[in-house]
Scaffold this motif. Structure first.
Motif, PDB file in Angstrom:
ATOM      1  N   VAL A  21     -47.413 -70.682  -4.238  1.00  0.00           N
ATOM      2  CA  VAL A  21     -46.574 -70.147  -3.159  1.00  0.00           C
ATOM      3  C   VAL A  21     -47.217 -70.416  -1.802  1.00  0.00           C
ATOM      4  N   ALA A  22     -48.519 -70.228  -1.694  1.00  0.00           N
ATOM      5  CA  ALA A  22     -49.224 -70.500  -0.436  1.00  0.00           C
ATOM      6  C   ALA A  22     -49.146 -71.987  -0.085  1.00  0.00           C
ATOM      7  N   LEU A  23     -49.228 -72.857  -1.072  1.00  0.00           N
ATOM      8  CA  LEU A  23     -49.129 -74.292  -0.822  1.00  0.00           C
ATOM      9  C   LEU A  23     -47.740 -74.675  -0.322  1.00  0.00           C
ATOM     10  N   VAL A  24     -46.707 -74.102  -0.922  1.00  0.00           N
ATOM     11  CA  VAL A  24     -45.340 -74.359  -0.461  1.00  0.00           C
ATOM     12  C   VAL A  24     -45.164 -73.845   0.969  1.00  0.00           C
ATOM     13  N   ASP A  25     -45.739 -72.685   1.267  1.00  0.00           N
ATOM     14  CA  ASP A  25     -45.668 -72.134   2.619  1.00  0.00           C
ATOM     15  C   ASP A  25     -46.350 -73.063   3.621  1.00  0.00           C
ATOM     16  N   ILE A  26     -47.476 -73.642   3.245  1.00  0.00           N
ATOM     17  CA  ILE A  26     -48.172 -74.584   4.129  1.00  0.00           C
ATOM     18  C   ILE A  26     -47.301 -75.795   4.408  1.00  0.00           C
ATOM     19  N   VAL A  27     -46.614 -76.303   3.391  1.00  0.00           N
ATOM     20  CA  VAL A  27     -45.742 -77.475   3.579  1.00  0.00           C
ATOM     21  C   VAL A  27     -44.599 -77.143   4.535  1.00  0.00           C
ATOM     22  N   VAL A  28     -43.960 -75.982   4.350  1.00  0.00           N
ATOM     23  CA  VAL A  28     -42.856 -75.578   5.224  1.00  0.00           C
ATOM     24  C   VAL A  28     -43.346 -75.388   6.661  1.00  0.00           C
ATOM     25  N   ILE A  29     -44.497 -74.776   6.822  1.00  0.00           N
ATOM     26  CA  ILE A  29     -45.053 -74.569   8.160  1.00  0.00           C
ATOM     27  C   ILE A  29     -45.332 -75.913   8.836  1.00  0.00           C
ATOM     28  N   GLN A  30     -45.857 -76.873   8.082  1.00  0.00           N
ATOM     29  CA  GLN A  30     -46.131 -78.186   8.662  1.00  0.00           C
ATOM     30  C   GLN A  30     -44.839 -78.872   9.113  1.00  0.00           C
ATOM     31  N   PHE A  31     -43.768 -78.763   8.325  1.00  0.00           N
ATOM     32  CA  PHE A  31     -42.483 -79.316   8.752  1.00  0.00           C
ATOM     33  C   PHE A  31     -42.023 -78.685  10.058  1.00  0.00           C
ATOM     34  N   ARG A  32     -42.157 -77.378  10.175  1.00  0.00           N
ATOM     35  CA  ARG A  32     -41.737 -76.688  11.392  1.00  0.00           C
ATOM     36  C   ARG A  32     -42.632 -77.037  12.579  1.00  0.00           C
ATOM     37  N   ARG A  33     -43.945 -77.206  12.339  1.00  0.00           N
ATOM     38  CA  ARG A  33     -44.847 -77.585  13.428  1.00  0.00           C
ATOM     39  C   ARG A  33     -44.529 -78.983  13.935  1.00  0.00           C
ATOM     40  N   ARG A  34     -44.232 -79.904  13.030  1.00  0.00           N
ATOM     41  CA  ARG A  34     -43.876 -81.264  13.456  1.00  0.00           C
ATOM     42  C   ARG A  34     -42.567 -81.271  14.230  1.00  0.00           C
ATOM     43  N   ALA A  35     -41.597 -80.476  13.780  1.00  0.00           N
ATOM     44  CA  ALA A  35     -40.324 -80.397  14.503  1.00  0.00           C
ATOM     45  C   ALA A  35     -40.538 -79.810  15.890  1.00  0.00           C
ATOM     46  N   ARG A  36     -41.402 -78.812  16.004  1.00  0.00           N
ATOM     47  CA  ARG A  36     -41.700 -78.216  17.305  1.00  0.00           C
ATOM     48  C   ARG A  36     -42.419 -79.210  18.204  1.00  0.00           C
ATOM     49  N   ALA A  37     -43.339 -79.978  17.634  1.00  0.00           N
ATOM     50  CA  ALA A  37     -44.071 -80.963  18.440  1.00  0.00           C
ATOM     51  C   ALA A  37     -43.140 -82.053  18.950  1.00  0.00           C
ATOM     52  N   ARG A  38     -42.165 -82.474  18.136  1.00  0.00           N
ATOM     53  CA  ARG A  38     -41.207 -83.480  18.592  1.00  0.00           C
ATOM     54  C   ARG A  38     -40.321 -82.916  19.687  1.00  0.00           C
ATOM     55  N   ALA A  39     -39.931 -81.654  19.574  1.00  0.00           N
ATOM     56  CA  ALA A  39     -39.010 -81.052  20.542  1.00  0.00           C
ATOM     57  C   ALA A  39     -39.702 -80.671  21.844  1.00  0.00           C
ATOM     58  N   GLU A  40     -40.913 -80.100  21.757  1.00  0.00           N
ATOM     59  CA  GLU A  40     -41.586 -79.572  22.943  1.00  0.00           C
ATOM     60  C   GLU A  40     -42.719 -80.461  23.420  1.00  0.00           C
ATOM     61  N   GLY A  41     -43.406 -81.092  22.496  1.00  0.00           N
ATOM     62  CA  GLY A  41     -44.571 -81.895  22.851  1.00  0.00           C
ATOM     63  C   GLY A  41     -45.772 -81.020  23.172  1.00  0.00           C
ATOM     64  N   GLY A  42     -46.923 -81.620  23.236  1.00  0.00           N
ATOM     65  CA  GLY A  42     -48.128 -80.887  23.603  1.00  0.00           C
ATOM     66  C   GLY A  42     -48.708 -80.093  22.461  1.00  0.00           C
ATOM     67  N   ASP A  43     -49.921 -79.582  22.711  1.00  0.00           N
ATOM     68  CA  ASP A  43     -50.605 -78.770  21.724  1.00  0.00           C
ATOM     69  C   ASP A  43     -50.304 -77.302  21.980  1.00  0.00           C
ATOM     70  N   HIS A  44     -50.447 -76.518  20.938  1.00  0.00           N
ATOM     71  CA  HIS A  44     -50.226 -75.086  21.033  1.00  0.00           C
ATOM     72  C   HIS A  44     -51.482 -74.373  20.571  1.00  0.00           C
ATOM     73  N   SER A  45     -51.715 -73.196  21.132  1.00  0.00           N
ATOM     74  CA  SER A  45     -52.874 -72.429  20.724  1.00  0.00           C
ATOM     75  C   SER A  45     -52.621 -71.852  19.338  1.00  0.00           C
ATOM     76  N   LEU A  46     -53.621 -71.167  18.800  1.00  0.00           N
ATOM     77  CA  LEU A  46     -53.509 -70.577  17.476  1.00  0.00           C
ATOM     78  C   LEU A  46     -52.376 -69.556  17.404  1.00  0.00           C
ATOM     79  N   PHE A  47     -52.090 -68.885  18.513  1.00  0.00           N
ATOM     80  CA  PHE A  47     -51.122 -67.818  18.500  1.00  0.00           C
ATOM     81  C   PHE A  47     -49.767 -68.241  19.058  1.00  0.00           C
ATOM     82  N   GLU A  48     -49.487 -69.542  19.159  1.00  0.00           N
ATOM     83  CA  GLU A  48     -48.191 -70.016  19.635  1.00  0.00           C
ATOM     84  C   GLU A  48     -47.544 -70.881  18.583  1.00  0.00           C
TER      85      GLU A  48
END
Length: 87
Positions: free
Chosen positions: A60-87
């Motif tokens: 379950v934790a591994l699946v959660d990591i995969v989903v989070i990575q998909f969302r982080r990549r989508a956010r990076a494409r939409a917004e660009g730039g790096d985000h802090s640990l809490f963003e």
């Protein structure tokens, strides 16, 4: 819930809360490491049922990591730039 970035100009509402994806990634990775480690330990001690339960939580934790990575990549494409640990 669609896997995509946070809408522009929105930090979250009651209906759609803002999630700190980097923090979720760190916590999911910690859960994966702990569950795998304890699962191996329990299997070596001969406790198979708790070992399988922790192995399931590790999946379950591994699946959660995969989903989070998909969302982080989508956010990076939409917004660009790096985000802090809490963003």
């Amino acid at each position: 819930m669609p896997i995509g970035p946070q809408p522009h100009g929105r930090r979250g509402t009651v209906e759609e809360p803002y999630t700190p994806l980097n923090l979720r990634l760190v916590l999911a990775a910690f859960g994966l490491v702990v569950c795998v480690g304890l699962s191996i330990l329990l299997f070596r001690m001969g406790w198979t049922v708790p070992g399988w339960l922790l192995a399931g939580w590790a999946v379950v934790a591994l699946v959660d990591i995969v989903v989070i990575q998909f969302r982080r990549r989508a956010r990076a494409r939409a917004e660009g730039g790096d985000h802090s640990l809490f963003e």
